[in-house]
Design an enzyme around this catalytic site. Structure first.
Site, PDB file in Angstrom:
ATOM      1  N   PHE A  28      32.959 -25.906 -26.076  1.00 16.46           N
ATOM      2  CA  PHE A  28      33.106 -26.193 -24.648  1.00 16.46           C
ATOM      3  C   PHE A  28      33.162 -27.678 -24.408  1.00 16.46           C
ATOM      4  CE2 PHE A  28      28.660 -27.184 -25.703  1.00 16.46           C
ATOM      5  CZ  PHE A  28      28.552 -28.020 -24.608  1.00 16.46           C
ATOM      6  N   LEU A  55      31.733 -31.795 -33.092  1.00 16.76           N
ATOM      7  CA  LEU A  55      32.041 -30.378 -32.424  1.00 16.76           C
ATOM      8  C   LEU A  55      31.339 -29.928 -31.408  1.00 16.76           C
ATOM      9  CD1 LEU A  55      33.630 -27.759 -32.570  1.00 16.76           C
ATOM     10  CD2 LEU A  55      32.051 -27.179 -34.374  1.00 16.76           C
ATOM     11  N   LYS A  56      31.805 -29.829 -29.961  1.00 12.09           N
ATOM     12  CA  LYS A  56      31.141 -29.532 -29.115  1.00 12.09           C
ATOM     13  C   LYS A  56      30.665 -27.904 -29.033  1.00 12.09           C
ATOM     14  CE  LYS A  56      31.304 -31.209 -24.800  1.00 12.09           C
ATOM     15  NZ  LYS A  56      29.809 -32.097 -24.704  1.00 12.09           N
ATOM     16  N   ALA A  57      30.090 -27.649 -30.086  1.00 14.88           N
ATOM     17  CA  ALA A  57      29.797 -25.946 -30.372  1.00 14.88           C
ATOM     18  C   ALA A  57      28.699 -25.844 -29.375  1.00 14.88           C
ATOM     19  CB  ALA A  57      29.295 -25.725 -31.806  1.00 14.88           C
ATOM     20  N   TYR A 105      24.018 -26.915 -29.606  1.00 16.66           N
ATOM     21  CA  TYR A 105      23.044 -27.562 -28.530  1.00 16.66           C
ATOM     22  C   TYR A 105      21.638 -27.216 -28.329  1.00 16.66           C
ATOM     23  CZ  TYR A 105      26.844 -30.730 -26.922  1.00 16.66           C
ATOM     24  OH  TYR A 105      27.579 -31.829 -26.524  1.00 16.66           O
TER      25      TYR A 105
END
Length: 311
Positions: free
Chosen positions: A35, A156-158, A162
């Site tokens: 995202f 990596l904005k996985a 988060y």
């Protein structure tokens, strides 16, 4: 508008109530999505909504998609225009947070990235301050360590990664702090739960390098540009020891959500004299001007949503 009404979903803009995924969705079950968080700022004088660094965010999203083997049928330019059209449909006249999400849409059991379907959505909501602490944050060093590039890549904005941020944030707040600072596996300063960090010592800005498992923050890069180009300051990217935080003159977080926020205490130790510092104050002012379309030299950083003044 007090809330959102639409989302881009399954290739078209639909009512938000129709943008739904199944409980069998692969991304829901395994965290296989990526995202972006993008902000848009309402400029009352211009009667315009400016989206900040929209193209850069989508360039980063597509890099994240590559790591997760998510294939989207959209170019950066198409994603930019789709976002602007969604915001026009919403007719927001306030600050906004935009959430694009690329994800594995396969419905079933099987933890893998290859040979399963992908999808993409965008939604946006009115959004003000992420952290409401004008006097500065009191933070603590987290007992949790930052995820490692060879485990779950931090750049990596996985969605699944988060969980690491959530553990850090909740631990900090439940221990009486406003935010946490997470260390790398070898014990060096990494970042906050969901924001990059700058440390000021003797007029020089220091920030962890991209090989210290940080998110390669867009706001982090903006602050570096503003500090060097507008204030003539030196910015050094290097490994930072924990105790350097205790010896700092100033510390501040930066990120799309947190924007630019000062830290006045670390582990019950005052940062500098315990008050907001002058370098932070100048950078916050410069950042506000840039994000709100008030910096004529950097207008290209802002994408106007409306082609003309709203009625």
């Amino acid at each position: 508008m007090s809330t959102n009404r639409f989302a881009f979903f399954k290739g078209e803009i639909v009512p938000i109530a129709d943008a739904k995924v199944s409980v069998m969705n692969h991304a829901l079950n395994y965290g296989t999505g990526c995202f972006e968080g993008i902000r848009a700022y309402w400029n009352e004088a211009d009667e315009q909504l400016y989206v900040f660094h929209l193209q850069a965010h989508y360039e980063r999203l597509l890099r994240s998609c590559k790591v997760l083997q998510i294939r989207l049928p959209y170019s950066v330019e198409q994603l930019v225009e789709t976002t602007l059209e969604l915001l026009r449909r919403e007719e927001f006249r306030s600050d906004v947070y935009i959430r694009p999400l690329a994800y594995k849409s396969f419905e079933g059991i099987g933890v893998r990235l290859h040979d399963i379907s992908d999808d993409f959505t965008i939604w946006a909501i009115p959004f003000g301050k992420y952290i409401e602490k004008e006097a500065g944050l009191k933070v603590g060093i987290s007992s949790w360590r930052r995820i490692d590039d060879n485990a779950i890549p931090a750049r990596l904005k996985a969605t699944g990664s988060y969980v690491n941020s959530a553990l850090v944030k909740s631990e900090a707040m439940q221990n009486g702090f406003d935010e946490g600072i997470v260390l790398t596996q070898d014990g060096h300063v990494c970042e906050g739960s969901a924001e990059n960090i700058y440390v000021v010592r003797n007029g020089v800005l220091y920030t962890p390098g991209i090989t210290d498992n940080i998110l390669e923050g867009i706001t982090r890069h903006v602050i570096k540009q503003l500090a060097t180009e507008e204030l003539g300051l030196q910015v050094v990217e290097r490994t930072i020891d924990r105790t350097e935080l205790y010896a700092a003159d100033e510390i501040f977080f930066c990120g799309t959500g947190v924007e630019v926020t000062p830290v006045v205490e670390v582990d019950h130790r005052a940062v500098g004299n315990g008050e907001i510092g002058p370098i932070f104050t100048q950078l916050r002012s410069l950042y506000y001007a840039a994000t709100h379309g008030q910096d004529a030299k950097r207008r290209e950083w802002c994408s106007p949503v409306y082609s003309s003044v709203l009625a």
